[in-house]
Scaffold this motif. Sequence first.
Motif, PDB file in Angstrom:
ATOM      1  N   LEU A 115       0.845  -1.194   0.000  1.00  0.00           N
ATOM      2  CA  LEU A 115       0.000   0.000   0.000  1.00  0.00           C
ATOM      3  C   LEU A 115       0.879   1.242   0.000  1.00  0.00           C
ATOM      4  O   LEU A 115       0.568   2.261  -0.605  1.00  0.00           O
ATOM      5  CB  LEU A 115      -0.898  -0.013   1.240  1.00  0.00           C
ATOM      6  CG  LEU A 115      -1.833   1.172   1.447  1.00  0.00           C
ATOM      7  CD1 LEU A 115      -2.857   1.236   0.321  1.00  0.00           C
ATOM      8  CD2 LEU A 115      -2.547   1.075   2.784  1.00  0.00           C
ATOM      9  N   LYS A 116       1.997   1.144   0.713  1.00  0.00           N
ATOM     10  CA  LYS A 116       2.986   2.212   0.724  1.00  0.00           C
ATOM     11  C   LYS A 116       4.316   1.647   0.297  1.00  0.00           C
ATOM     12  O   LYS A 116       4.643   0.517   0.665  1.00  0.00           O
ATOM     13  CB  LYS A 116       3.187   2.731   2.156  1.00  0.00           C
ATOM     14  CG  LYS A 116       2.277   3.814   2.584  1.00  0.00           C
ATOM     15  CD  LYS A 116       2.737   4.380   3.904  1.00  0.00           C
ATOM     16  CE  LYS A 116       1.746   5.405   4.407  1.00  0.00           C
ATOM     17  NZ  LYS A 116       2.219   6.109   5.582  1.00  0.00           N
ATOM     18  N   ARG A 117       5.078   2.419  -0.451  1.00  0.00           N
ATOM     19  CA  ARG A 117       6.461   2.048  -0.714  1.00  0.00           C
ATOM     20  C   ARG A 117       7.228   2.346   0.565  1.00  0.00           C
ATOM     21  O   ARG A 117       7.145   3.470   1.091  1.00  0.00           O
ATOM     22  CB  ARG A 117       6.979   2.890  -1.885  1.00  0.00           C
ATOM     23  CG  ARG A 117       8.351   2.491  -2.360  1.00  0.00           C
ATOM     24  CD  ARG A 117       8.254   1.325  -3.322  1.00  0.00           C
ATOM     25  NE  ARG A 117       9.568   1.066  -3.907  1.00  0.00           N
ATOM     26  CZ  ARG A 117      10.424   0.163  -3.443  1.00  0.00           C
ATOM     27  NH1 ARG A 117      10.124  -0.582  -2.394  1.00  0.00           N
ATOM     28  NH2 ARG A 117      11.582  -0.006  -4.041  1.00  0.00           N
ATOM     29  N   TYR A 118       7.951   1.354   1.091  1.00  0.00           N
ATOM     30  CA  TYR A 118       8.649   1.518   2.362  1.00  0.00           C
ATOM     31  C   TYR A 118      10.130   1.233   2.150  1.00  0.00           C
ATOM     32  O   TYR A 118      10.500   0.142   1.697  1.00  0.00           O
ATOM     33  CB  TYR A 118       8.063   0.541   3.389  1.00  0.00           C
ATOM     34  CG  TYR A 118       8.739   0.546   4.741  1.00  0.00           C
ATOM     35  CD1 TYR A 118       8.368   1.471   5.719  1.00  0.00           C
ATOM     36  CD2 TYR A 118       9.736  -0.375   5.055  1.00  0.00           C
ATOM     37  CE1 TYR A 118       8.974   1.480   6.961  1.00  0.00           C
ATOM     38  CE2 TYR A 118      10.348  -0.375   6.298  1.00  0.00           C
ATOM     39  CZ  TYR A 118       9.962   0.546   7.253  1.00  0.00           C
ATOM     40  OH  TYR A 118      10.574   0.538   8.480  1.00  0.00           O
ATOM     41  N   ILE A 119      10.940   2.210   2.425  1.00  0.00           N
ATOM     42  CA  ILE A 119      12.382   2.046   2.218  1.00  0.00           C
ATOM     43  C   ILE A 119      13.094   2.497   3.484  1.00  0.00           C
ATOM     44  O   ILE A 119      12.964   3.653   3.898  1.00  0.00           O
ATOM     45  CB  ILE A 119      12.877   2.913   1.028  1.00  0.00           C
ATOM     46  CG1 ILE A 119      12.090   2.598  -0.242  1.00  0.00           C
ATOM     47  CG2 ILE A 119      14.363   2.708   0.804  1.00  0.00           C
ATOM     48  CD1 ILE A 119      12.276   3.621  -1.348  1.00  0.00           C
ATOM     49  N   PRO A 161       7.068  -3.544  -4.501  1.00  0.00           N
ATOM     50  CA  PRO A 161       5.766  -3.162  -5.040  1.00  0.00           C
ATOM     51  C   PRO A 161       5.036  -4.409  -5.560  1.00  0.00           C
ATOM     52  O   PRO A 161       5.682  -5.347  -6.020  1.00  0.00           O
ATOM     53  CB  PRO A 161       6.124  -2.230  -6.203  1.00  0.00           C
ATOM     54  CG  PRO A 161       7.512  -1.771  -5.917  1.00  0.00           C
ATOM     55  CD  PRO A 161       8.181  -2.875  -5.185  1.00  0.00           C
ATOM     56  N   SER A 162       3.751  -4.421  -5.450  1.00  0.00           N
ATOM     57  CA  SER A 162       2.901  -5.510  -5.963  1.00  0.00           C
ATOM     58  C   SER A 162       2.905  -6.770  -5.103  1.00  0.00           C
ATOM     59  O   SER A 162       2.262  -7.750  -5.463  1.00  0.00           O
ATOM     60  CB  SER A 162       3.290  -5.938  -7.387  1.00  0.00           C
ATOM     61  OG  SER A 162       3.285  -4.852  -8.251  1.00  0.00           O
ATOM     62  N   ARG A 190       3.920 -10.881 -11.231  1.00  0.00           N
ATOM     63  CA  ARG A 190       4.969 -10.046 -10.616  1.00  0.00           C
ATOM     64  C   ARG A 190       5.387 -10.555  -9.241  1.00  0.00           C
ATOM     65  O   ARG A 190       6.035  -9.844  -8.479  1.00  0.00           O
ATOM     66  CB  ARG A 190       4.454  -8.623 -10.458  1.00  0.00           C
ATOM     67  CG  ARG A 190       4.206  -7.930 -11.764  1.00  0.00           C
ATOM     68  CD  ARG A 190       3.657  -6.550 -11.467  1.00  0.00           C
ATOM     69  NE  ARG A 190       3.043  -5.951 -12.618  1.00  0.00           N
ATOM     70  CZ  ARG A 190       2.274  -4.862 -12.579  1.00  0.00           C
ATOM     71  NH1 ARG A 190       2.036  -4.286 -11.419  1.00  0.00           N
ATOM     72  NH2 ARG A 190       1.768  -4.362 -13.659  1.00  0.00           N
ATOM     73  N   LYS A 244       1.427   7.308   0.317  1.00  0.00           N
ATOM     74  CA  LYS A 244       1.783   6.016  -0.286  1.00  0.00           C
ATOM     75  C   LYS A 244       3.281   5.752  -0.319  1.00  0.00           C
ATOM     76  O   LYS A 244       3.747   4.895  -1.064  1.00  0.00           O
ATOM     77  CB  LYS A 244       1.199   5.938  -1.702  1.00  0.00           C
ATOM     78  CG  LYS A 244       1.658   7.031  -2.644  1.00  0.00           C
ATOM     79  CD  LYS A 244       1.032   6.847  -4.017  1.00  0.00           C
ATOM     80  CE  LYS A 244       1.537   7.915  -4.964  1.00  0.00           C
ATOM     81  NZ  LYS A 244       1.008   7.809  -6.300  1.00  0.00           N
ATOM     82  N   PHE A 245       4.025   6.482   0.481  1.00  0.00           N
ATOM     83  CA  PHE A 245       5.474   6.347   0.419  1.00  0.00           C
ATOM     84  C   PHE A 245       6.075   6.707   1.771  1.00  0.00           C
ATOM     85  O   PHE A 245       5.705   7.714   2.361  1.00  0.00           O
ATOM     86  CB  PHE A 245       6.002   7.312  -0.661  1.00  0.00           C
ATOM     87  CG  PHE A 245       7.481   7.294  -0.862  1.00  0.00           C
ATOM     88  CD1 PHE A 245       8.079   6.346  -1.671  1.00  0.00           C
ATOM     89  CD2 PHE A 245       8.286   8.239  -0.239  1.00  0.00           C
ATOM     90  CE1 PHE A 245       9.449   6.335  -1.858  1.00  0.00           C
ATOM     91  CE2 PHE A 245       9.656   8.236  -0.422  1.00  0.00           C
ATOM     92  CZ  PHE A 245      10.227   7.278  -1.244  1.00  0.00           C
ATOM     93  N   VAL A 246       6.967   5.872   2.250  1.00  0.00           N
ATOM     94  CA  VAL A 246       7.727   6.245   3.446  1.00  0.00           C
ATOM     95  C   VAL A 246       9.157   5.773   3.244  1.00  0.00           C
ATOM     96  O   VAL A 246       9.400   4.626   2.882  1.00  0.00           O
ATOM     97  CB  VAL A 246       7.105   5.680   4.748  1.00  0.00           C
ATOM     98  CG1 VAL A 246       6.878   4.203   4.674  1.00  0.00           C
ATOM     99  CG2 VAL A 246       7.968   6.016   5.956  1.00  0.00           C
TER     100      VAL A 246
END
Lengths: 321, 151
Positions: free
Chosen positions: A36-40, A48-49, A95, B78-80
């Motif tokens: 749901l969120k890109r987490y880095i 993703p996906s 994917r 949508k990003f962290v």
Amino acid sequence: MDEELLSMPLDELLSRAWELRKRNFPDVLHLSAPSLKRYISGRYSNTPSRFVSVSVTGGECALRCKHCGGRLLESMHQVSSPEELVRLGERLVKRGGKGVLVSGGADARGCVPLRRFAGAMRELRRMGLRVIVHSGIVGEEDVDALRRAGVEQVLLDVIGSEETAREVYHLKAEPEDYLRSMRLLREAGIRIAPHVVVGLHGGRVVGEYRALEMIAEAGAEAVVVVALSPMPGTAYEGVEPPAPEEVARVVGVARLLNPEAALSLGCARAPGDKLRIERLAVDAGVNTIAYPTEEAVEHAERRGLRPVFSELCCTLVHEDG
Amino acid sequence: MKSEAEQVLRVGDYEFPLDRYYCSYRNSHLWLRMLDDTTAEIGVDAFLSETAGRFSYLSVGSERLERGRNFATIESAKFVSRLPAPVSGEVVELNAEVVSNPSRINEAPYHSWIVRVRLSSPEELEGEHMLRDAERLRAWIEREIERLEEE
């Protein structure tokens, strides 16, 4: 609600909740970062996906609740037909996707129209995807459709105040409607992961403890506490979010009332208070934190917990090893 | 002929003024612009600011940067992400306005610096992840656009 829990000094409440956690669970803190969120972060990045959220109503929601106004749907994959959902599932499998949270906007009765997607969800399960849903209030027919679809878990926001349902959700519903929904799901053998939103009523704690009582009464396998995070473009933009200590008290009470349930600090909390809320949530004995700060992970390690990251939703990660 | 400050590389929908470096380490999408021989300001590039959505949270946790170590956290709906420092050095100024209103980055990424840093090892600017050459920058951004489309 046990008045003692509500009036107890916070330190004492957290200490009791922590001791219970130590007795009942291994020294592991699950950390969840679904797609749901890109987490880095330095320690972990999600893919993703891998586990995505889907809205079956596109951007539509009849309720336009004060805290959301449909904004949460914007960051989801959006489908408008069962066929589209199946096609999305096929793309995800290609994917390396693992699962889907099927959600959407609600109708005027507070129900997410999931029934007509039951066949498509069954198909996603057949593809090997894990499928959980975020429903609103459910009736017997909904529950039957979800059971036939092979849905693994149902997430629902439990509102413990009629006034909050009316004022915030623009919904004519009583707390008992949520209790009834949880019971129906449990009786059908569907696991539930009720959510409590701290500060849902304009930042104030109103029905949260009643919601926790009902959750304990229904017997949930997983409980999720999130905190109001006022979003730009909603009626709550500019509202003061609940204090971290108020959130911590709700988490601590959730721990004590649900001693065997996997307890999560879920996706939402006000950005400015994140760190303090997460540290207190660790102290209050949560099993899982979604999208954690590194500082919270370090705090957990100092308290003797081993961090384990996962790309699944926070309500599933405790099954992930 | 345009001066360096005026030259802008366009890749897809994104613009990259060529008066600064772009850090490709961990695809962090930070830019770094030298103010004098030893001081630089650091911000977020147009690719990240446009694809991540409206930033709601920015926190800078370190007064001392060490190249590759996280120094800040940035978040949108949508990003962290933790932001790894593109260079080592001492923070000499924090842009409090951007920290308290991180959506400024979305509005004007190249005017919304986050920190100003006195570099302790200027030779780090020559590292493989510090891109200034237009062709290398274009190649990286094209890969990033491809990655985004696959997601």
